[in-house]
Enzyme design. Sequence first.
Site, short mmCIF file in Angstrom:
data_model
loop_
_atom_site.label_atom_id
_atom_site.label_comp_id
_atom_site.label_asym_id
_atom_site.label_seq_id
_atom_site.Cartn_x
_atom_site.Cartn_y
_atom_site.Cartn_z
N ARG A 78 0.83 -1.21 0.00
CA ARG A 78 0.00 0.00 0.00
C ARG A 78 0.86 1.25 0.00
O ARG A 78 2.05 1.22 0.29
CB ARG A 78 -0.93 0.01 1.21
CG ARG A 78 -0.22 0.09 2.54
CD ARG A 78 -1.12 0.59 3.66
NE ARG A 78 -0.45 0.44 4.96
CZ ARG A 78 0.49 1.25 5.42
NH1 ARG A 78 0.91 2.27 4.69
NH2 ARG A 78 1.05 1.02 6.61
N GLY A 79 0.23 2.39 -0.28
CA GLY A 79 0.91 3.67 -0.17
C GLY A 79 1.06 4.06 1.30
O GLY A 79 0.53 3.43 2.20
N THR A 83 2.25 2.10 10.02
CA THR A 83 1.08 2.30 10.88
C THR A 83 0.88 1.07 11.74
O THR A 83 1.50 0.02 11.54
CB THR A 83 -0.18 2.61 10.06
OG1 THR A 83 -1.20 3.09 10.94
CG2 THR A 83 -0.67 1.40 9.31
N TYR A 84 0.02 1.24 12.73
CA TYR A 84 -0.28 0.18 13.69
C TYR A 84 -1.73 -0.26 13.54
O TYR A 84 -2.63 0.57 13.32
CB TYR A 84 -0.06 0.70 15.12
CG TYR A 84 -0.73 -0.15 16.18
CD1 TYR A 84 -0.17 -1.35 16.60
CD2 TYR A 84 -1.94 0.25 16.75
CE1 TYR A 84 -0.80 -2.14 17.57
CE2 TYR A 84 -2.57 -0.52 17.71
CZ TYR A 84 -2.00 -1.71 18.12
OH TYR A 84 -2.62 -2.48 19.06
N ALA A 145 -6.49 6.07 9.94
CA ALA A 145 -5.48 6.02 8.88
C ALA A 145 -6.10 5.45 7.62
O ALA A 145 -6.98 4.58 7.68
CB ALA A 145 -4.31 5.15 9.32
N GLY A 147 -4.83 4.02 3.74
CA GLY A 147 -3.75 3.68 2.82
C GLY A 147 -4.21 2.56 1.91
O GLY A 147 -4.73 1.55 2.38
N GLY A 158 -6.93 -0.32 2.90
CA GLY A 158 -8.08 0.54 3.16
C GLY A 158 -7.88 1.48 4.33
O GLY A 158 -7.08 2.41 4.27
N PHE A 159 -8.58 1.22 5.46
CA PHE A 159 -8.56 2.17 6.56
C PHE A 159 -8.51 1.45 7.90
O PHE A 159 -8.83 0.26 8.01
CB PHE A 159 -9.80 3.08 6.52
CG PHE A 159 -11.07 2.37 6.91
CD1 PHE A 159 -11.48 2.31 8.24
CD2 PHE A 159 -11.87 1.77 5.96
CE1 PHE A 159 -12.64 1.65 8.61
CE2 PHE A 159 -13.05 1.11 6.31
CZ PHE A 159 -13.43 1.05 7.64
N CYS A 176 3.02 6.95 10.40
CA CYS A 176 3.00 7.53 9.06
C CYS A 176 4.22 8.39 8.76
O CYS A 176 4.25 9.14 7.79
CB CYS A 176 1.73 8.35 8.82
SG CYS A 176 0.23 7.34 8.84
#
Length: 229
Positions: A78-79, A83-84, A145, A147, A158-159, A176
């Site tokens: 992903r872009g 992240t956690y 978040a 991505g 996704g999110f 991020c």
Amino acid sequence: MNRTVWRIDLPGLADYARTWALQRDLVARRQRGEIPDVLLLLEHAPVITCGRATKPEHLTTPRDALARLGFGVFDIERGGSVTYHGPGQLVGYPILDLRAYDENVVGYVRMLEESIILTLARYGIQAARRDGFPGVWVGQEKIAAVGIALKRRVTMHGFALNVNPNLAHFEVINPCGIGYTPTSMEKLLGRTVPVEEVREAYAQAFEEVFAVTLEPVLEPHVVAPTLFP
């Protein structure tokens, strides 16, 4: 008439590797036209995911130490940066053919953000976008978040919406790569909100924003027998 999107709710704390494999399987089948669009909704066991923009300094805790602390670590397509994900987060992975949305990637990300903003509004939380930083914010604190990756017109990843996660878990990374302060619905509301309840509120918001009808798939093994025997 709204298009139908399969809704798959994964039980318990979903293993990241297994769920990632499920995404790839669904993407390939969507590309071949074998299945409709899909929305996966779930919670993960504690995991750190590193997107394509991740730099070594974005991991403030060494990878071997993260493993000893119980965090999985994955480099994914992903872009975005690091992240956690973990218990108390609502995670959503839409597997959508973007041809239905004019192949507009930026517009798709904005729709994802809007679905989260609408969900939060139903709880009286005023959230917004922040120029230059994908995701959803409440003031200067990040509550969700976003991505994604795009594979031959089909989306994945996704999110992650912070409902009631352990916010201290974010301290093992530079989230991020921009060092933001995370927040959660629980922190803002001063009370615990069940993830299951937010999952239903989000499903309604997703239907509204994407103009679709979600059709629950009650047995994931029917969709992916090799992953869910």
